[in-house]
Each structure stands twice: as C-alpha cells, then as structure tokens.
Scaffold this motif. Structure first.
Motif, PDB file in Angstrom:
ATOM      1  N   SER A  27      14.303 -18.667  -5.538  1.00 36.25           N
ATOM      2  CA  SER A  27      13.307 -19.717  -5.735  1.00 36.25           C
ATOM      3  C   SER A  27      11.893 -19.196  -5.929  1.00 36.25           C
ATOM      4  N   PHE A  28      11.636 -17.978  -5.485  1.00 36.55           N
ATOM      5  CA  PHE A  28      10.274 -17.451  -5.620  1.00 36.55           C
ATOM      6  C   PHE A  28      10.100 -16.574  -6.855  1.00 36.55           C
ATOM      7  N   LYS A  29      11.210 -16.267  -7.517  1.00 41.31           N
ATOM      8  CA  LYS A  29      11.148 -15.407  -8.697  1.00 41.31           C
ATOM      9  C   LYS A  29      12.086 -15.973  -9.771  1.00 41.31           C
ATOM     10  N   ALA A  30      11.599 -16.979 -10.484  1.00 35.65           N
ATOM     11  CA  ALA A  30      12.444 -17.663 -11.466  1.00 35.65           C
ATOM     12  C   ALA A  30      12.948 -16.727 -12.555  1.00 35.65           C
ATOM     13  N   ASN A  31      12.099 -15.861 -13.063  1.00 31.31           N
ATOM     14  CA  ASN A  31      12.511 -14.953 -14.139  1.00 31.31           C
ATOM     15  C   ASN A  31      13.606 -14.002 -13.670  1.00 31.31           C
ATOM     16  N   ARG A  32      13.504 -13.594 -12.409  1.00 32.01           N
ATOM     17  CA  ARG A  32      14.534 -12.720 -11.858  1.00 32.01           C
ATOM     18  C   ARG A  32      15.873 -13.450 -11.791  1.00 32.01           C
ATOM     19  N   ALA A  33      15.839 -14.742 -11.448  1.00 31.40           N
ATOM     20  CA  ALA A  33      17.065 -15.535 -11.373  1.00 31.40           C
ATOM     21  C   ALA A  33      17.738 -15.611 -12.738  1.00 31.40           C
ATOM     22  N   VAL A  34      16.948 -15.823 -13.773  1.00 33.37           N
ATOM     23  CA  VAL A  34      17.494 -15.922 -15.123  1.00 33.37           C
ATOM     24  C   VAL A  34      18.063 -14.590 -15.582  1.00 33.37           C
ATOM     25  N   SER A  35      17.341 -13.508 -15.336  1.00 35.45           N
ATOM     26  CA  SER A  35      17.815 -12.194 -15.779  1.00 35.45           C
ATOM     27  C   SER A  35      19.076 -11.772 -15.032  1.00 35.45           C
ATOM     28  N   LYS A  36      19.135 -12.115 -13.730  1.00 35.28           N
ATOM     29  CA  LYS A  36      20.339 -11.763 -12.973  1.00 35.28           C
ATOM     30  C   LYS A  36      21.540 -12.550 -13.469  1.00 35.28           C
ATOM     31  N   LEU A  37      21.351 -13.848 -13.728  1.00 33.01           N
ATOM     32  CA  LEU A  37      22.463 -14.655 -14.217  1.00 33.01           C
ATOM     33  C   LEU A  37      22.905 -14.183 -15.598  1.00 33.01           C
ATOM     34  N   PHE A  38      21.972 -13.697 -16.403  1.00 29.87           N
ATOM     35  CA  PHE A  38      22.345 -13.158 -17.709  1.00 29.87           C
ATOM     36  C   PHE A  38      23.271 -11.949 -17.533  1.00 29.87           C
ATOM     37  N   ARG A  39      22.962 -11.084 -16.563  1.00 24.39           N
ATOM     38  CA  ARG A  39      23.831  -9.923 -16.305  1.00 24.39           C
ATOM     39  C   ARG A  39      25.209 -10.375 -15.833  1.00 24.39           C
ATOM     40  N   LEU A  40      25.246 -11.396 -14.981  1.00 23.16           N
ATOM     41  CA  LEU A  40      26.534 -11.932 -14.531  1.00 23.16           C
ATOM     42  C   LEU A  40      27.280 -12.581 -15.693  1.00 23.16           C
ATOM     43  N   PHE A  41      26.534 -13.226 -16.548  1.00 18.98           N
ATOM     44  CA  PHE A  41      27.066 -13.922 -17.720  1.00 18.98           C
ATOM     45  C   PHE A  41      27.841 -12.970 -18.625  1.00 18.98           C
ATOM     46  N   ILE A  42      27.297 -11.794 -18.867  1.00 24.28           N
ATOM     47  CA  ILE A  42      27.953 -10.853 -19.773  1.00 24.28           C
ATOM     48  C   ILE A  42      28.949  -9.945 -19.045  1.00 24.28           C
ATOM     49  N   GLY A  43      28.897  -9.953 -17.709  1.00 27.47           N
ATOM     50  CA  GLY A  43      29.775  -9.061 -16.950  1.00 27.47           C
ATOM     51  C   GLY A  43      30.941  -9.748 -16.269  1.00 27.47           C
ATOM     52  N   THR A  44      30.990 -11.078 -16.330  1.00 32.44           N
ATOM     53  CA  THR A  44      32.072 -11.820 -15.675  1.00 32.44           C
ATOM     54  C   THR A  44      33.228 -12.035 -16.638  1.00 32.44           C
ATOM     55  N   PRO A  45      34.451 -11.702 -16.234  1.00 28.73           N
ATOM     56  CA  PRO A  45      35.608 -11.896 -17.119  1.00 28.73           C
ATOM     57  C   PRO A  45      35.813 -13.357 -17.481  1.00 28.73           C
TER      58      PRO A  45
END
Length: 235
Positions: free
Chosen positions: A197-215
């Motif tokens: 909640s305190f770092k919105a850009n970090r949340a988006v970038s982390k989800l992007f990594r999960l997005f491309i790394g999740t089967p």
C-alpha cells in the motif's frame, strides 16, 4: 509451460491494464468495471482477474512470515452493502490473520480462509487451525509465534486487528460479497494490496514478475476449486 496468459485471445495491453488496476492499492476494480474499461465480456474480465489473483496466491505462498509474528482469528461475512436495507447473511466464514511485525507495525500480513460448512454449529477456530497456519505460513526460524486465541485477539497489535476487522468492508464494497468457494483468492488480493500500500509502483512491478513467471491455469481449474480447510492448504 506457459504463463497465465496461455490460450487467451485477449490483447496483451488489456492484460497489462488489468494487472495495473488489480495491483495498484489506490485503484478499485471488479469484473463488471474491468469489462467496460478494457472492452471485453464479463466472463473474460472475471477470468483475467482470477488468473491474476492466482499469480498473487503463488507469490504469497513463497513468502513466509519471519521474525516477530502475531496470529489472530477474524471472520468474513458476505453481506451486500449496496442493497438498500440489506440484512447480514448468516454464512460467516472464519480466517486466520498473521503478520510479521517490525517495531510494532505490520511489515507483511497473510489472511487465510478456514472453511466451515454453512450449517456447522460451531464457527470457532480450533487449536489445529492455528497450528496449521503456523506450519504452512510461518518460517521455522520463528521459535515462538504469538497466537491470540478467540477474543484474546485484541491483545495483539492494533494494526493487525484493524486490518482483519476491515476485510469484510474491503471485499464487500468492491465485490458486493463473495462466496466461500473463492474467498481465499480475494483474501490474497486484499493482503497483497495492503502489503504494497505504500509503494504502488512496486506492487505493479512485482505482480508483473509473477504474471510472467506463474504457470498456466485454466478456467476449468479455477471454477472447479473447492474451498479448503486450512490444513489442506500447501505453502
């Protein structure tokens, strides 16, 4: 093995729009709204959001609670605040909230559903439920997690109590109530937003990594999932 987009006919930029909206703590989106924003059917929007929640869930499973850990119980009730004169539904579902604390503040929180059938007379969590949460979601390096049973939860960190007490409103205001079958997915989304909640850009970038790394996960797999008791969850 593909990503969670495998087999999707939806354009990539629409996936990215959905990813940004679900990850950004300041955004508020549900499948009806998303279907309008990215111009897809409701079913497609629902599937995209649930696949992204699946990625969040996989990432959360890899992140164990460490250092000073407190654990409490709470409950979710799927009442719809948007219906005039609504009545609270009698299908309260308990969940366990656990957090890593850093100088008395929540550094990372997990919210895990404990499925209890609708007509079960006792909605109270057992010692077994807390023990399994610790086994699956707390690092073995934590020698003594502080478990606050039942109403003793108010002896825990104020922030943990505030977060857990706010969960029904956080979910119901956005999604108008969710079923116990998919409750865990929404609890994972709520905790993901809070943790970032305190770092919105970090949340988006982390989800992007999960997005491309999740089967890949299929629609059939998502809708066939049964609500699990806490001891059936695998970290």
């Amino acid at each position: 093995m593909g990503t969670i987009m495998q087999g999707s006919r939806t354009l990539l930029h629409k996936w990215f729009q959905a990813l940004f909206l679900i990850a950004n703590p300041s955004a508020s989106i549900n499948a009806v709204q998303l279907s309008t924003i990215i111009e897809v059917t409701y079913k497609t929007a629902w599937l995209i959001l649930h696949k992204l929640r699946h990625a969040i869930q996989q990432g959360d499973a890899e992140q164990l609670l460490t250092r000073l850990v407190e654990v409490i119980s709470a409950a979710y009730n799927p009442c719809n605040f948007h219906i005039k004169g609504f009545k609270t539904m009698r299908n309260e579902q308990p969940f366990v909230g656990g957090a890593t604390l850093n100088f008395g503040e929540v550094a990372y929180i997990k919210l895990k559903h404990v499925f209890i059938p609708k007509h079960h007379p006792n909605k109270e969590l057992s010692y077994w439920d807390y023990s399994n949460f610790i086994q699956n979601h707390v690092s073995h390096s934590v020698r003594v997690p502080f478990v606050h049973y039942g109403y003793r939860k108010y002896n825990a960190c104020d922030t943990i109590n505030i977060i857990c007490d706010s969960v029904p409103v956080r979910i119901n205001e956005r999604y108008y109530g969710v079923s116990d079958k998919h409750l865990q997915s929404y609890l994972d989304e709520v905790s993901y937003r809070i943790n970032h909640s305190f770092k919105a850009n970090r949340a988006v970038s982390k989800l992007f990594r999960l997005f491309i790394g999740t089967p890949a996960v299929t629609y059939k797999q998502l809708i066939s999932r049964k609500p699990m008791c806490l001891h059936e969850q695998i970290a």
